[in-house]
Design a protein around this motif. Sequence first.
Motif, mmCIF file in Angstrom:
data_model
loop_
_atom_site.group_PDB
_atom_site.id
_atom_site.type_symbol
_atom_site.label_atom_id
_atom_site.label_comp_id
_atom_site.label_asym_id
_atom_site.label_seq_id
_atom_site.Cartn_x
_atom_site.Cartn_y
_atom_site.Cartn_z
ATOM 1 N N VAL A 122 -5.885 18.445 -12.400
ATOM 2 C CA VAL A 122 -4.633 18.028 -11.765
ATOM 3 C C VAL A 122 -4.356 16.580 -12.165
ATOM 4 C CG1 VAL A 122 -3.411 17.616 -9.588
ATOM 5 C CG2 VAL A 122 -4.969 19.560 -9.782
ATOM 6 N N ILE A 123 -3.085 16.265 -12.412
ATOM 7 C CA ILE A 123 -2.683 14.893 -12.707
ATOM 8 C C ILE A 123 -1.615 14.481 -11.707
ATOM 9 C CG2 ILE A 123 -1.600 13.356 -14.389
ATOM 10 C CD1 ILE A 123 -2.809 15.085 -16.582
ATOM 11 N N GLN A 124 -1.876 13.388 -10.989
ATOM 12 C CA GLN A 124 -0.915 12.832 -10.038
ATOM 13 C C GLN A 124 -0.423 11.491 -10.569
ATOM 14 O OE1 GLN A 124 0.365 13.686 -6.937
ATOM 15 N NE2 GLN A 124 -1.161 14.797 -5.767
ATOM 16 N N ILE A 125 0.892 11.324 -10.589
ATOM 17 C CA ILE A 125 1.521 10.098 -11.072
ATOM 18 C C ILE A 125 2.249 9.447 -9.904
ATOM 19 C CG2 ILE A 125 3.333 9.209 -12.590
ATOM 20 C CD1 ILE A 125 2.580 11.556 -14.480
ATOM 21 N N PHE A 126 2.034 8.149 -9.732
ATOM 22 C CA PHE A 126 2.647 7.416 -8.634
ATOM 23 C C PHE A 126 3.496 6.267 -9.188
ATOM 24 C CE2 PHE A 126 -1.383 9.152 -7.165
ATOM 25 C CZ PHE A 126 -1.008 9.823 -6.006
ATOM 26 N N THR A 127 4.715 6.153 -8.708
ATOM 27 C CA THR A 127 5.518 4.977 -9.015
ATOM 28 C C THR A 127 5.190 3.883 -7.993
ATOM 29 O OG1 THR A 127 7.376 5.798 -7.679
ATOM 30 C CG2 THR A 127 7.353 6.390 -10.011
ATOM 31 N N LYS A 128 5.710 2.713 -8.223
ATOM 32 C CA LYS A 128 5.347 1.567 -7.394
ATOM 33 C C LYS A 128 5.954 1.669 -5.998
ATOM 34 C CE LYS A 128 5.260 -3.495 -7.451
ATOM 35 N NZ LYS A 128 5.637 -4.712 -8.206
ATOM 36 N N ARG A 129 5.180 1.221 -4.999
ATOM 37 C CA ARG A 129 5.676 1.122 -3.630
ATOM 38 C C ARG A 129 5.981 -0.342 -3.319
ATOM 39 N NH1 ARG A 129 2.452 3.047 1.869
ATOM 40 N NH2 ARG A 129 3.609 1.750 3.333
ATOM 41 N N GLY A 130 7.162 -0.604 -2.794
ATOM 42 C CA GLY A 130 7.580 -1.975 -2.525
ATOM 43 C C GLY A 130 6.805 -2.608 -1.387
ATOM 44 N N GLN A 131 6.526 -3.904 -1.520
ATOM 45 C CA GLN A 131 5.889 -4.661 -0.457
ATOM 46 C C GLN A 131 6.125 -6.146 -0.713
ATOM 47 O OE1 GLN A 131 1.652 -4.033 -0.479
ATOM 48 N NE2 GLN A 131 1.436 -4.375 -2.669
ATOM 49 N N GLY A 132 6.141 -6.924 0.367
ATOM 50 C CA GLY A 132 6.298 -8.367 0.238
ATOM 51 C C GLY A 132 7.723 -8.778 -0.073
ATOM 52 N N ALA A 133 7.851 -9.997 -0.588
ATOM 53 C CA ALA A 133 9.170 -10.565 -0.881
ATOM 54 C C ALA A 133 9.809 -9.871 -2.079
ATOM 55 C CB ALA A 133 9.027 -12.059 -1.145
ATOM 56 N N PHE A 134 11.113 -10.052 -2.231
ATOM 57 C CA PHE A 134 11.861 -9.504 -3.359
ATOM 58 C C PHE A 134 11.218 -9.944 -4.668
ATOM 59 C CE2 PHE A 134 15.293 -10.244 -6.516
ATOM 60 C CZ PHE A 134 15.628 -8.918 -6.741
ATOM 61 N N SER A 135 10.908 -8.961 -5.529
ATOM 62 C CA SER A 135 10.185 -9.243 -6.771
ATOM 63 C C SER A 135 10.869 -8.538 -7.929
ATOM 64 C CB SER A 135 8.729 -8.770 -6.644
ATOM 65 O OG SER A 135 8.029 -8.961 -7.844
ATOM 66 N N SER A 188 11.361 -4.803 -6.558
ATOM 67 C CA SER A 188 10.681 -4.208 -5.417
ATOM 68 C C SER A 188 10.514 -5.248 -4.332
ATOM 69 C CB SER A 188 9.299 -3.660 -5.834
ATOM 70 O OG SER A 188 8.458 -4.719 -6.281
ATOM 71 N N GLY A 189 10.212 -4.780 -3.129
ATOM 72 C CA GLY A 189 10.003 -5.690 -2.011
ATOM 73 C C GLY A 189 10.118 -4.951 -0.697
ATOM 74 N N SER A 190 10.180 -5.704 0.373
ATOM 75 C CA SER A 190 10.330 -5.117 1.703
ATOM 76 C C SER A 190 11.119 -6.075 2.577
ATOM 77 C CB SER A 190 8.958 -4.832 2.328
ATOM 78 O OG SER A 190 8.213 -6.028 2.464
ATOM 79 N N TYR A 199 11.207 -0.983 -0.675
ATOM 80 C CA TYR A 199 11.940 -0.380 -1.778
ATOM 81 C C TYR A 199 11.296 -0.749 -3.107
ATOM 82 C CZ TYR A 199 13.697 -5.146 -1.953
ATOM 83 O OH TYR A 199 13.775 -6.529 -2.008
ATOM 84 N N SER A 200 11.470 0.121 -4.078
ATOM 85 C CA SER A 200 11.056 -0.133 -5.450
ATOM 86 C C SER A 200 12.020 0.602 -6.362
ATOM 87 C CB SER A 200 9.621 0.345 -5.682
ATOM 88 O OG SER A 200 9.231 0.133 -7.024
ATOM 89 N N ALA A 226 13.775 5.442 -7.988
ATOM 90 C CA ALA A 226 13.853 4.687 -6.740
ATOM 91 C C ALA A 226 12.855 5.282 -5.762
ATOM 92 C CB ALA A 226 15.263 4.742 -6.151
ATOM 93 N N ARG A 227 12.129 4.420 -5.071
ATOM 94 C CA ARG A 227 11.193 4.842 -4.032
ATOM 95 C C ARG A 227 11.470 3.986 -2.805
ATOM 96 N NH1 ARG A 227 4.537 5.096 -4.557
ATOM 97 N NH2 ARG A 227 4.125 5.774 -2.408
ATOM 98 N N LEU A 228 11.937 4.641 -1.735
ATOM 99 C CA LEU A 228 12.381 3.943 -0.533
ATOM 100 C C LEU A 228 11.557 4.407 0.659
ATOM 101 C CD1 LEU A 228 16.222 4.446 -1.077
ATOM 102 C CD2 LEU A 228 14.795 2.567 -1.924
ATOM 103 N N GLY A 229 11.113 3.466 1.481
ATOM 104 C CA GLY A 229 10.311 3.803 2.638
ATOM 105 C C GLY A 229 10.789 3.109 3.894
ATOM 106 N N PHE A 230 10.567 3.745 5.028
ATOM 107 C CA PHE A 230 10.927 3.158 6.319
ATOM 108 C C PHE A 230 9.791 3.418 7.301
ATOM 109 C CE2 PHE A 230 13.004 3.201 10.528
ATOM 110 C CZ PHE A 230 13.543 1.915 10.509
ATOM 111 N N GLN A 231 9.162 2.348 7.778
ATOM 112 C CA GLN A 231 8.064 2.427 8.742
ATOM 113 C C GLN A 231 8.660 2.443 10.144
ATOM 114 O OE1 GLN A 231 4.885 2.456 7.243
ATOM 115 N NE2 GLN A 231 4.092 3.209 9.201
#
Length: 654
Positions: free
Chosen positions: A178-191, A211-213, A219-220, A253-258
Amino acid sequence: MKTCVFHARLAALPLAVAAAFPLTLLVPVSAFSQSSQSGPSAASAQLIAQAGTTPQLKETVVTATRSAQPIGDVIADVTVIDRETLERAGPVGLADVLVRVPGMQMTRNGGIGSTTSVFVRGGESRHTPVFVDGVRVESQTTAGAASWNNIPLSLIDRIEIVRGPSSAVYGSDAVAGVIQIFTKRGQGAFSPSVTVGYGSYNTSRVELAASGSAGAFDYSLGLTQGQSDGFNARTIAAQNPDADGYKSQSANARLGFQINPDHRIEANVLQSHMDAQYDGGLTRDFRRISDLQTLGLQWEAKWSAQYSTKLSITQGTDTGEEGLNGSTPQISYDKSTISTLLFQNEYRIGAHLLSATLESRRDVFRLVGSTAVPAGMSSINRDRSLDGVGLGYGWSGGAHTVQFNARHDRDSEFGGKTTGSAAYAFALTPQWKVSASAGTSFRVPTLYQRFTIYGSPTLKPESGRSVEMALKYRQGTAQYGVTVYRNRLTNLLSFVPGNGPCLNGGPPTVLSNRGCYANTAQAQYTGLTLTAAETLGNVHVHGSLDLQNPKNLVTNRTLQRRSRQYGTLGAEMPLGAWQLATDLVMASHTFDSDTSNVVLPGYSLVNLSATTALSRDWKLVAKLDNVTDKAYQTAATYANGRRALYVGLTWAPL
């Protein structure tokens, strides 16, 4: 009508799992080792650990069991490729990076954008499912493998590779790994970041990312464009002597909401477009225009210190058009869509982790304008569904680690299939660990293989049984390992030239020399993999050697385009302000097909890369591939790239 039934089944699935979950406490489930409090994802945990800001965190992986585990607790044969390695790769395809990993080999009909196959432990390319941010990507055409060329390397943050059958976790297809590919998850200041690059064959690339939060929102975003004039992929007299290039564009695009510390919602989308040339005769130049789209939405919830769930809805779409270069009318059009609903439950009792997974999948295939469409039909429109329930158990305590998984799948065409796996590891000392595992697997034929003029609706699923043993050593920066395995497959599905008539079309006089897909044989994939990594002073050295024997047991021949010996050797070291890296890939000879004696000679390739920080915000990457300008083939009559230089410049303000 089928679509309505499918969506009704998806809507009812969570309720069915909720009702059935108490039964999972009586059955084995997947291993899990993680704090009961909410924490970073596997990818972000790795990045934080590499940065050294939280030394107590261990690198975690999720692919082996679909649950986050410290990599030291994983019994399966796992490799992780990080972002730093991907940045050094230059303008190559995903498959070019994977061949630097133990147990993996690639063949390609020319340059980037052409037909590509990736073999894990000698298995077929279709025997390894690929996921992008949890979305299964696969084509229902021909061999049924992932569209390796349409997965943009520049948008990937991390790759996890599991070698060995995993159908007890992932269902159909996971025969070799199996191969799993992950794109970047945003964190911290706008980068933000911008990368531009140029190289041989008039190859150019532009990448934009941010990316950032902000509060509970992260978001990324990524955008990349590349093109190349390419090289003459077919140097034989009967083919067009022009260069065969490509153009590509990708965005994600990878968008998250905690929502709160225990609940998170995440959405991801990726769109990739590839326009690649290939030869179709002395004067004709063809194009393959392909698109890949992934859509994913998931909700992760921790209901208590013991119980957590994940609900995800995903869709992967792979489309392709064949046509003459410079002409508007298409020759053929194909579209494969995989829609999946996954409901995963995990329950911890002390050091024990029990889990239950329900998965509902629907595959849809459409083919128009192809000569593969049976006579009297203008197109092929087919679909099938596959529903599965997976159970397992995992425990790690003292020197012992155990992992059990079981899964039952019901295919709308082939009925029920049950698979299972069992694994055990024992730490002989704090440095030495021995492990053993066994598992079963299966793969159903693609809709193309069953319903075009080259197929038969009577084809049977491939079915595998595997065993492996491993001994690993880990002390500081030193890592050594040896793994032996055997994977035996029945009902091996092959394309048999000249075999006919097929059951799907026309009189035998038309089909007698066409060839058909058939369950022809048994296959056995046996091998020994040696791995080593060590830091000597300021030089990190790593390598692997695969001694394998992928064989058709009926004809007693080595399976096509797979080397019996395959090895890699790499080193990284700092030199002043530069970080230098080199890798060597070595492959023994292969046979071009299972039935011919055409031999493709072995080869050795040397690649070099160098990176340096020009300033606080600027970084330079230089890559020289095929340093010795080796002429070699991985498919008969198709050339590969010769010596090529690429230089990239990245601006990423800190």
